[in-house]
Design a protein around this motif. Sequence first.
Motif, PDB file in Angstrom:
ATOM      1  N   TYR A 103      18.119 -19.385 136.640  1.00 15.66           N
ATOM      2  CA  TYR A 103      16.803 -19.934 136.944  1.00 15.66           C
ATOM      3  C   TYR A 103      16.707 -21.318 136.316  1.00 15.66           C
ATOM      4  CZ  TYR A 103      11.704 -20.279 137.320  1.00 15.66           C
ATOM      5  OH  TYR A 103      10.426 -20.687 137.631  1.00 15.66           O
ATOM      6  N   ARG A 104      16.707 -22.348 137.158  1.00 16.73           N
ATOM      7  CA  ARG A 104      16.611 -23.746 136.704  1.00 16.73           C
ATOM      8  C   ARG A 104      17.725 -24.110 135.718  1.00 16.73           C
ATOM      9  NH1 ARG A 104      12.800 -23.542 140.341  1.00 16.73           N
ATOM     10  NH2 ARG A 104      10.647 -23.107 139.706  1.00 16.73           N
ATOM     11  N   GLY A 105      18.916 -23.549 135.912  1.00 14.37           N
ATOM     12  CA  GLY A 105      20.044 -23.857 135.042  1.00 14.37           C
ATOM     13  C   GLY A 105      20.194 -22.948 133.845  1.00 14.37           C
ATOM     14  N   TYR A 106      19.220 -22.053 133.630  1.00 13.28           N
ATOM     15  CA  TYR A 106      19.285 -21.083 132.538  1.00 13.28           C
ATOM     16  C   TYR A 106      19.626 -19.705 133.101  1.00 13.28           C
ATOM     17  CZ  TYR A 106      16.946 -24.565 129.623  1.00 13.28           C
ATOM     18  OH  TYR A 106      16.630 -25.709 128.927  1.00 13.28           O
ATOM     19  N   ASP A 107      20.454 -18.978 132.391  1.00  8.83           N
ATOM     20  CA  ASP A 107      20.741 -17.596 132.772  1.00  8.83           C
ATOM     21  C   ASP A 107      19.767 -16.690 132.015  1.00  8.83           C
ATOM     22  OD1 ASP A 107      22.982 -17.953 134.538  1.00  8.83           O
ATOM     23  OD2 ASP A 107      24.152 -18.514 132.773  1.00  8.83           O
ATOM     24  N   ILE A 108      18.945 -15.959 132.788  1.00  9.40           N
ATOM     25  CA  ILE A 108      18.006 -14.992 132.222  1.00  9.40           C
ATOM     26  C   ILE A 108      18.673 -13.631 132.271  1.00  9.40           C
ATOM     27  CG2 ILE A 108      15.674 -14.060 132.303  1.00  9.40           C
ATOM     28  CD1 ILE A 108      15.558 -17.040 132.155  1.00  9.40           C
ATOM     29  N   TRP A 109      18.791 -12.975 131.117  1.00 10.73           N
ATOM     30  CA  TRP A 109      19.529 -11.712 131.008  1.00 10.73           C
ATOM     31  C   TRP A 109      18.586 -10.553 130.728  1.00 10.73           C
ATOM     32  CZ3 TRP A 109      24.759 -11.678 131.925  1.00 10.73           C
ATOM     33  CH2 TRP A 109      25.412 -12.911 131.902  1.00 10.73           C
ATOM     34  N   GLU A 110      18.817  -9.458 131.430  1.00 11.63           N
ATOM     35  CA  GLU A 110      18.132  -8.192 131.199  1.00 11.63           C
ATOM     36  C   GLU A 110      19.199  -7.095 131.206  1.00 11.63           C
ATOM     37  OE1 GLU A 110      14.827  -7.685 130.785  1.00 11.63           O
ATOM     38  OE2 GLU A 110      13.993  -9.652 131.323  1.00 11.63           O
ATOM     39  N   LEU A 111      18.812  -5.875 130.868  1.00 17.35           N
ATOM     40  CA  LEU A 111      19.741  -4.752 130.949  1.00 17.35           C
ATOM     41  C   LEU A 111      19.595  -4.072 132.313  1.00 17.35           C
ATOM     42  CD1 LEU A 111      19.565  -3.174 127.384  1.00 17.35           C
ATOM     43  CD2 LEU A 111      21.215  -4.798 128.308  1.00 17.35           C
ATOM     44  N   PRO A 112      20.677  -3.493 132.821  1.00 21.84           N
ATOM     45  CA  PRO A 112      20.641  -2.885 134.156  1.00 21.84           C
ATOM     46  C   PRO A 112      19.891  -1.562 134.165  1.00 21.84           C
ATOM     47  CG  PRO A 112      22.764  -2.463 133.121  1.00 21.84           C
ATOM     48  CD  PRO A 112      22.007  -3.381 132.191  1.00 21.84           C
ATOM     49  N   PRO A 113      19.572  -1.031 135.356  1.00 17.69           N
ATOM     50  CA  PRO A 113      18.940   0.296 135.443  1.00 17.69           C
ATOM     51  C   PRO A 113      19.750   1.335 134.683  1.00 17.69           C
ATOM     52  CG  PRO A 113      18.953  -0.766 137.582  1.00 17.69           C
ATOM     53  CD  PRO A 113      19.786  -1.627 136.669  1.00 17.69           C
ATOM     54  N   ASN A 114      19.031   2.290 134.024  1.00 22.57           N
ATOM     55  CA  ASN A 114      17.766   2.857 134.411  1.00 22.57           C
ATOM     56  C   ASN A 114      16.504   2.135 133.940  1.00 22.57           C
ATOM     57  OD1 ASN A 114      18.816   3.810 131.805  1.00 22.57           O
ATOM     58  ND2 ASN A 114      17.081   5.206 131.748  1.00 22.57           N
ATOM     59  N   GLY A 115      16.641   0.992 133.253  1.00 21.46           N
ATOM     60  CA  GLY A 115      15.483   0.220 132.854  1.00 21.46           C
ATOM     61  C   GLY A 115      15.015  -0.678 133.985  1.00 21.46           C
ATOM     62  N   HIS A 116      13.752  -1.161 133.879  1.00 22.95           N
ATOM     63  CA  HIS A 116      13.235  -1.984 134.964  1.00 22.95           C
ATOM     64  C   HIS A 116      13.261  -3.471 134.656  1.00 22.95           C
ATOM     65  CE1 HIS A 116       8.650  -1.679 133.651  1.00 22.95           C
ATOM     66  NE2 HIS A 116       9.417  -2.098 132.681  1.00 22.95           N
TER      67      HIS A 116
END
Length: 536
Positions: free
Chosen positions: A257-270
Motif C-alpha cells: 500500500y503506497r510502497g509499504y507492506d502491511i502485514w497481518e496473520l492469515p486465517p483463522n484470524g480476520h
Amino acid sequence: MLHFDAQDYPYTSKRNVVYAKNGMVCVGNPTAASAGLQTLLKGGNAVDAAITVAAMQPVVEPTGNGLGSDCFAIVWYKGKLYGINGSGPAPKLASIQALKERGYDTIPSYGVEPVNVPGAVGAWMALHERFGSLDLMTVMEPAIRYAEEGYPVSPNISRLWEEAEGIYTKFKTRPEFQGWFDTFLPQGRYYRPGEVFASKDLARTLRRIAETKGEDFYRGELAKTVDAFMKKHNGFLRYKDLAAYTPEWVEPISVNYRGYDIWELPPNGHGITVLMALNILKAWNFTERDTVETMHRQIEAMKLSFVDTKEYVAEPSHMKVTVEELLSERYAADRRALIGTEAIEPVVGDPRYSSTVYFSVADKDGNMVSFIQSNYRGFGSGVVVPGTGISFNDRAENFSFDESHPNALVGGKRPYHTIIPAFLTKDGEAVASFGIMGGFMQPQAHVQVAMNLIDFGLNPQQALDAPRWQWIGGKRVEVEQETSNHIIRLLQRRGHEIIVQPDPYHMGRGQIIVRDKNGILCGATEKRTDGQIASY
C-alpha cells in the motif's frame, strides 16, 4: 520511512509521542509497561519483554484476558518476520448437536460451553524457546510478583470491572461461576481505582508455568485440575484436549500500500479484512483525512471486505476460497467498482471466478513484537477453576451455529478469530509494529490508523487519537463525537445511518512503535485507555 508532516492537525492529542534509542514498551496498562521495561533493562530482548507483558496482562487487565486466553504475535527478529497463531480449537466433545441437546439454539456467551482450548500459554512458551535470551523464570517473575503482592487497579480497568460485575452477577447462584466471584469479586464488589488486587492462586499458577515451561498447564497437575472441574460441571474441555495442543508458526500475509507492506496473520484470524480493504482503497489518491469522500470510501471498502471475511474466513482447511483469491487485484477491482456516491447494503462476493489486550515492544537490536491476547468478551466465559486463577475464554462464541457454514462449530477446529496484530515494513526493513484491540473494530481501526500514518502524515499519537468510525451492519456506522458535524451531515445525505458514539472505549484501544532508518523508536499509546510508554 514514514514522514510525520501533519503538524497542524486540528485534533489535539492528550499525549505527545515518545522517542527512545534503546528500547520501548507500549501497553494499555502502566504496571505492565513497567514490567516489560524491567526485562529490557535486565538484558532481555523484545521477545523476552513481550512475554513478560503477556504474562502480566492476566494480572493487571483481567477484564480483557486471562491464562485461559488465546494470542497472536508478529515478530521481527534479526531482519526476518515471523508469525505465531496461539488460538486453540474447540474441545473434541463440542458440537452444534451437543449444544442443541442442552437446549441451545445459538452458542452461549458464558459458562463452560463456549470454552475453547486456551492457546496463549503455549504460544508464550514457543516464542521463548525460539527467540528468548533470558531464562523463563526471570521473564515471568514480574507477573508472579505482582499477582502475589498486588498492584493498584487503574481507572479504566476499574470501570470495566464494574461493568463485568453487572454482567456476571446473574450467574452468582450457579456453582461453575463460583471461582470467578472468589477470584475477582472477593469483597463482593468490583475493585475501585487505586484499590489493590492480588491473587495468590494466579501467582502459584504462573510460577508452575515458569518452572515447567508450560508443561504443567497442558500436561501436568494443572491440566488434570482443569479436567476434573470441567467434568464436574459438564463442560466439554478435557485433559486430552489440553495435552494435544501446540501453537502454529505461520507466514504473515501482506499487501503493498503506497510502497509499504502491511502485514497481518492469515486465517483463522480476520486480519485479511484489513488487507482486502486496503487493496480496494489503494486505487484512489487520498489527500485529506477529514472529508466526506475519504470517510465514505473507507466505510464502503470496509463493509465489502467484512461481509466477505465473515462468510469465508474459518479454520484454513474448511475455507471455500483461498487467501490468494481474496487478495487478488482482480477481486479488489470488482469490489471497488461497487462503490459509488451512495451507501450500499453490502453483499458477499465470490473471488473464485470458475476484537482484548494489545501491546508493542522493541529493543536496541532492532527486534520488534506486535502482540495481542484476549478472552474474547471481557472476563470471558466467567469460568475460573478454583485454586488456579485461570479464567477461561469464551472464544467458541465466534463459531457459526449453521452446520453448513465454513466456520461451523466442530470439535478440534479453531474458530474465526477477531484478535489481530499488525506490522509495517518498507523495502524489507521494519517500520512499525501496531495494533488496536476491540473485537470487530480491530480491522476497521487498522485501516484507519494505517492510512493516518501513510496517507495523511500523522505522527503515531495523532494517528491513534484521531476520531474513528465503525461500521456495525447494513448502512449503520458509529462515529466518535469528535467527528465534525458537517461530515456527519454529508454522510447522512449519502445514505449512511450515523450513530454518534459517546463512549470512546467502543472504538478500540491501540499502541504503535515506529522505528526510523537510524534506529530511533517513536511510540504512542491510546488515549482511550490507561496506556503507558516505558522506554530508555
